[in-house]
Design a protein around this motif. Structure first.
Motif: not given
Length: 141
Positions: A11-18, A60-77
């Motif tokens: 449930p990626m939308n539930e991960y909202k903490i900085s 692989r790492v950069c592709s995973e980061i791109e996936n997190l940004i594009k598909n899950y709207g991640v702004t902090q990692l």
């Protein structure tokens, strides 16, 4: 062959903490490497991994980061490596690739490292790649 994490099962939308607990930005977690060759007395990693150090490729790492940004709207990692700076040259290469792909314009991130594993060049590159926090492990010699 290794496969990326099946994030679609979480449930990626539930991960909202900085890291500072205030912004509520969408958080992603990534593992760029596992293990650590050091023998710090406070760390359980040596018992879990036998001090083995294994890395995912920069691609692989950069592709995973791109996936997190594009598909899950991640702004902090959160880079959940045991010690991001174990291999300084690899850490520098990862930062350079993040900058080259302009990932630093889309996310901020934080990591953990032993204080004796970083140098000025790595810190500079991490800052350029938009690393905002480093949690240091301080180990007696």
């Amino acid at each position: 062959m290794t496969y990326p994490p099946a994030l679609d099962l979480l449930p990626m939308n539930e991960y909202k903490i900085s890291p500072d607990m205030r912004t509520g930005d969408k958080l992603g977690v990534i593992l760029t490497s596992r293990g650590c060759p050091f023998d710090c007395i406070f760390c359980s990693n040596r018992l879990l991994t036998g001090k083995k150090y294994r890395m995912h490729s920069i691609e692989r790492v950069c592709s995973e980061i791109e996936n997190l940004i594009k598909n899950y709207g991640v702004t902090q990692l959160f880079v959940q490596d045991d010690n991001f700076a174990v291999n300084k040259e690899r850490a520098k290469s990862l930062c350079r690739e993040m900058i080259r792909r302009e990932l630093h314009k889309k996310i901020s991130w934080w990591a953990e490292a032993r204080v004796d594993c970083v140098d000025e060049e790595l810190l500079f590159l991490m800052a350029q790649a938009n690393c905002k926090i480093i949690s240091y492990h301080i180990c007696p010699k």
